[in-house]
Design a protein around this motif. Structure first.
Motif, PDB file in Angstrom:
ATOM      1  N   LEU A  84       0.980  -1.312   0.093  1.00  0.00           N
ATOM      2  CA  LEU A  84      -0.035  -0.008   0.002  1.00  0.00           C
ATOM      3  C   LEU A  84       0.882   1.225   0.067  1.00  0.00           C
ATOM      4  O   LEU A  84       1.937   1.369   0.556  1.00  0.00           O
ATOM      5  CB  LEU A  84      -0.868   0.049   1.199  1.00  0.00           C
ATOM      6  CG  LEU A  84      -1.829   1.278   1.458  1.00  0.00           C
ATOM      7  CD1 LEU A  84      -2.968   1.228   0.278  1.00  0.00           C
ATOM      8  CD2 LEU A  84      -2.570   1.090   2.755  1.00  0.00           C
ATOM      9  N   LYS A 115       2.577  -1.203  -8.473  1.00  0.00           N
ATOM     10  CA  LYS A 115       1.029  -1.808  -8.861  1.00  0.00           C
ATOM     11  C   LYS A 115       0.259  -1.933  -7.473  1.00  0.00           C
ATOM     12  O   LYS A 115      -1.030  -2.425  -7.638  1.00  0.00           O
ATOM     13  CB  LYS A 115       1.177  -3.026  -9.584  1.00  0.00           C
ATOM     14  CG  LYS A 115       1.769  -2.958 -10.866  1.00  0.00           C
ATOM     15  CD  LYS A 115       1.759  -4.354 -11.787  1.00  0.00           C
ATOM     16  CE  LYS A 115       2.416  -4.159 -13.049  1.00  0.00           C
ATOM     17  NZ  LYS A 115       2.430  -5.543 -13.905  1.00  0.00           N
ATOM     18  N   PRO A 117      -2.164  -0.378  -4.464  1.00  0.00           N
ATOM     19  CA  PRO A 117      -2.971   0.620  -4.377  1.00  0.00           C
ATOM     20  C   PRO A 117      -2.338   1.976  -3.768  1.00  0.00           C
ATOM     21  O   PRO A 117      -1.540   1.799  -2.816  1.00  0.00           O
ATOM     22  CB  PRO A 117      -4.062   0.236  -3.346  1.00  0.00           C
ATOM     23  CG  PRO A 117      -3.830  -1.459  -3.304  1.00  0.00           C
ATOM     24  CD  PRO A 117      -2.409  -1.552  -3.370  1.00  0.00           C
ATOM     25  N   TRP A 119      -3.217   5.580  -2.139  1.00  0.00           N
ATOM     26  CA  TRP A 119      -4.139   6.639  -1.376  1.00  0.00           C
ATOM     27  C   TRP A 119      -3.357   7.770  -1.155  1.00  0.00           C
ATOM     28  O   TRP A 119      -2.393   8.029  -0.832  1.00  0.00           O
ATOM     29  CB  TRP A 119      -4.450   5.928   0.124  1.00  0.00           C
ATOM     30  CG  TRP A 119      -5.173   4.664  -0.058  1.00  0.00           C
ATOM     31  CD1 TRP A 119      -5.477   3.727  -1.110  1.00  0.00           C
ATOM     32  CD2 TRP A 119      -5.672   4.022   1.178  1.00  0.00           C
ATOM     33  NE1 TRP A 119      -6.128   2.694  -0.706  1.00  0.00           N
ATOM     34  CE2 TRP A 119      -6.157   2.848   0.784  1.00  0.00           C
ATOM     35  CE3 TRP A 119      -5.549   4.198   2.578  1.00  0.00           C
ATOM     36  CZ2 TRP A 119      -6.796   1.893   1.513  1.00  0.00           C
ATOM     37  CZ3 TRP A 119      -6.099   3.105   3.382  1.00  0.00           C
ATOM     38  CH2 TRP A 119      -6.790   2.035   3.050  1.00  0.00           C
ATOM     39  N   GLY A 145      -8.196   5.401 -10.097  1.00  0.00           N
ATOM     40  CA  GLY A 145      -8.151   4.310  -9.070  1.00  0.00           C
ATOM     41  C   GLY A 145      -7.567   4.676  -7.903  1.00  0.00           C
ATOM     42  O   GLY A 145      -7.480   3.955  -6.886  1.00  0.00           O
ATOM     43  N   TYR A 146      -6.998   5.819  -7.688  1.00  0.00           N
ATOM     44  CA  TYR A 146      -6.311   6.368  -6.571  1.00  0.00           C
ATOM     45  C   TYR A 146      -7.383   6.698  -5.686  1.00  0.00           C
ATOM     46  O   TYR A 146      -8.661   7.095  -5.756  1.00  0.00           O
ATOM     47  CB  TYR A 146      -5.609   7.649  -6.880  1.00  0.00           C
ATOM     48  CG  TYR A 146      -4.048   7.399  -7.530  1.00  0.00           C
ATOM     49  CD1 TYR A 146      -4.106   6.154  -8.206  1.00  0.00           C
ATOM     50  CD2 TYR A 146      -3.209   8.454  -7.450  1.00  0.00           C
ATOM     51  CE1 TYR A 146      -2.875   5.928  -8.805  1.00  0.00           C
ATOM     52  CE2 TYR A 146      -2.054   8.212  -8.162  1.00  0.00           C
ATOM     53  CZ  TYR A 146      -1.626   6.797  -8.961  1.00  0.00           C
ATOM     54  OH  TYR A 146      -0.668   6.663  -9.437  1.00  0.00           O
ATOM     55  N   LYS A 147      -7.382   6.448  -4.352  1.00  0.00           N
ATOM     56  CA  LYS A 147      -7.946   6.707  -3.308  1.00  0.00           C
ATOM     57  C   LYS A 147      -7.872   7.858  -2.433  1.00  0.00           C
ATOM     58  O   LYS A 147      -6.904   7.972  -2.178  1.00  0.00           O
ATOM     59  CB  LYS A 147      -8.475   5.435  -2.341  1.00  0.00           C
ATOM     60  CG  LYS A 147      -9.317   5.663  -1.168  1.00  0.00           C
ATOM     61  CD  LYS A 147      -9.138   4.518  -0.011  1.00  0.00           C
ATOM     62  CE  LYS A 147      -9.942   4.788   0.953  1.00  0.00           C
ATOM     63  NZ  LYS A 147     -11.397   4.542   1.095  1.00  0.00           N
ATOM     64  N   TYR A 179      -8.478  -2.032   5.653  1.00  0.00           N
ATOM     65  CA  TYR A 179      -8.324  -2.453   4.242  1.00  0.00           C
ATOM     66  C   TYR A 179      -7.469  -3.755   4.199  1.00  0.00           C
ATOM     67  O   TYR A 179      -8.007  -4.744   3.603  1.00  0.00           O
ATOM     68  CB  TYR A 179      -7.069  -1.424   3.475  1.00  0.00           C
ATOM     69  CG  TYR A 179      -6.766  -1.980   2.314  1.00  0.00           C
ATOM     70  CD1 TYR A 179      -7.486  -1.951   1.108  1.00  0.00           C
ATOM     71  CD2 TYR A 179      -5.391  -2.386   2.308  1.00  0.00           C
ATOM     72  CE1 TYR A 179      -6.904  -2.307  -0.236  1.00  0.00           C
ATOM     73  CE2 TYR A 179      -4.766  -2.817   0.968  1.00  0.00           C
ATOM     74  CZ  TYR A 179      -5.562  -3.103  -0.114  1.00  0.00           C
ATOM     75  OH  TYR A 179      -5.251  -3.288  -1.545  1.00  0.00           O
ATOM     76  N   ASP A 245     -16.247   3.008   1.842  1.00  0.00           N
ATOM     77  CA  ASP A 245     -16.436   1.935   0.929  1.00  0.00           C
ATOM     78  C   ASP A 245     -16.925   0.710   1.539  1.00  0.00           C
ATOM     79  O   ASP A 245     -16.998   0.451   2.801  1.00  0.00           O
ATOM     80  CB  ASP A 245     -14.852   1.752   0.549  1.00  0.00           C
ATOM     81  CG  ASP A 245     -14.210   2.876  -0.520  1.00  0.00           C
ATOM     82  OD1 ASP A 245     -15.028   3.714  -1.263  1.00  0.00           O
ATOM     83  OD2 ASP A 245     -13.345   2.941  -0.245  1.00  0.00           O
TER      84      ASP A 245
END
Length: 406
Positions: A84, A115, A117, A119, A145-147, A179, A245
């Protein structure tokens, strides 16, 4: 916690809130995470690299041309290793770079190469945060796709008041924990209803009666319960908030709409946390057209709305029922009466006139009153932390019930 041994890259950029990332580093390290710190050149004007090295017990990566191991390309190795990546604080500058694929330092090159995630936790002046260029860049990052970890509102370091404060380290930590612990936790398998926000009672197509509730407490509760493994349904009145989410969200406007949505889901619920500030009354008649002003006073006849919490208490079977009492005086007396009269298992009470503990604030000062007489009082805390205390209290209530049933 399955945070243990997870490789988390914390990317620190040049904002005054960089000290909060040091707190987050400590929390993650104590939980057993492998924390690697990447710093921008500007970040080091606010906090020293030695602070992060001491907290993480790892070298700090702040120069793309310095390799800590001769046989590794640091930004590629970190990108491959990461489970992460979190950019906190994220300035307008780094957000713009990421949105446009710029790779001119350790942070931006690593992010492009990973690759894992990513944030992003923005922190900046409210006017910068609301600038069209920044909002467009944020939307672009979301689209790939970034949070986004939404910033809080309040007094900023620059003196302005508004949205732009970096999310609290405790809140970010809880998001990370959730997460890595998806579908796990002590509330796994529990179906929980949470109500949040205000309701609106229409007078005509352009006017309504409502209240000052922001929904922040209810949204934080929904997230905390989800983080502990529950299947959460959030029934929300009008609120300018992004829901957590992996939570089912049902939007409503009026108290009658909330009543219908809660009641039809109640039989399958294991618990209900009713934090919404619903209207006790509604106009008896709603005009289909805008009511025009006229000479003299206007009288609007009001009728009672259903008492959702009281009816839930009357129909309660095995559900655990938690209510809220937002008061302006005699808080304990009113809370205890509501606890008894509405057949609740617990009630969360606060005085909304106290500084930093009202509807619109990011903090709250509450007392938990339990059916069996126990009370717990908390000093001023962020609403995310209050929500976690409530989630823990609900876990205890479930455990007590299961022991009693045995």
């Amino acid at each position: 916690m399955s945070i243990k041994n997870k490789c988390i890259l914390l990317c620190v950029t040049g904002g005054i809130a960089a000290y909060k990332t040091a707190i987050l580093t400590s929390m993650l390290k104590k939980a057993g995470a492998d924390v690697r710190i990447l710093m921008s050149r500007s970040a080091k004007h606010f906090i020293g690299a030695s602070t992060f090295q001491g907290l993480s017990r790892e070298p700090v990566y702040d120069d793309i041309f310095i390799e800590h191991q001769a046989d590794q390309i640091a930004h590629i190795d970190l990108a491959d290793r990461a489970d992460l990546v979190i950019v906190a604080p994220a300035t307008a500058n780094i957000i713009g770079k990421m949105a446009n694929g710029i790779a001119d330092d350790m942070i931006t090159t690593t992010i492009l190469a990973t690759k894992a995630p990513v944030w992003v936790a923005p922190a900046m002046n409210v006017n910068m945060y609301q600038h069209p260029a920044v909002t467009q860049n944020i939307e672009r990052l979301k689209s790939i796709g970034y949070k986004m970890i939404e910033p809080g509102e309040g007094l900023l370091a620059c003196g302005w008041v508004g949205q732009g404060r970096l999310a609290e380290p405790e809140a970010i930590y809880q998001m990370i924990a959730a997460y890595f612990n998806q579908n796990q936790g002590p509330l796994k398998g529990k179906n929980i209803l949470v109500t949040a926000g205000p309701t609106r009672e229409s007078i005509d197509p352009v006017r309504y009666f409502s209240n000052y509730s922001s929904g922040k407490m209810g949204y934080a509760i929904a997230q905390a319960l989800r983080d502990k493994g529950a299947d959460v349904t959030l029934i929300s009145g009008p609120a300018q908030l992004t829901p957590p989410d992996d939570v089912e969200v049902v939007y409503i406007e009026s108290t009658l709409e909330m009543y219908e949505e809660v009641m039809k889901r109640y039989p399958k619920a294991d618990a209900v946390v009713k934090s919404a500030a619903v209207s006790d009354y509604r106009p008896k008649h709603t005009s289909q057209h805008k009511v025009k002003k006229s000479e003299g006073p206007v009288t609007i006849e009001m009728v009672r709305n259903p008492d959702i919490l009281k009816e839930l208490g009357e129909k309660k079977e095995q559900q655990i029922l938690i209510g809220f009492a937002a008061e302006t005086r005699d808080v304990a007396d009113y809370a205890k009466k509501k606890l008894e009269n509405k057949n609740l298992d617990m009630i969360v009470a606060n005085n909304v006139l106290e500084a930093d503990a009202g509807f619109q604030s990011d903090t709250n000062r509450v007392t938990f009153f339990y059916r069996h007489g126990k009370t717990e009082s908390f000093e001023l805390l962020s609403k995310n932390v209050v929500a976690n205390h409530l989630a823990d209290a609900l876990i205890s209530l479930f455990e007590e019930r299961e022991q009693h049933d045995c």
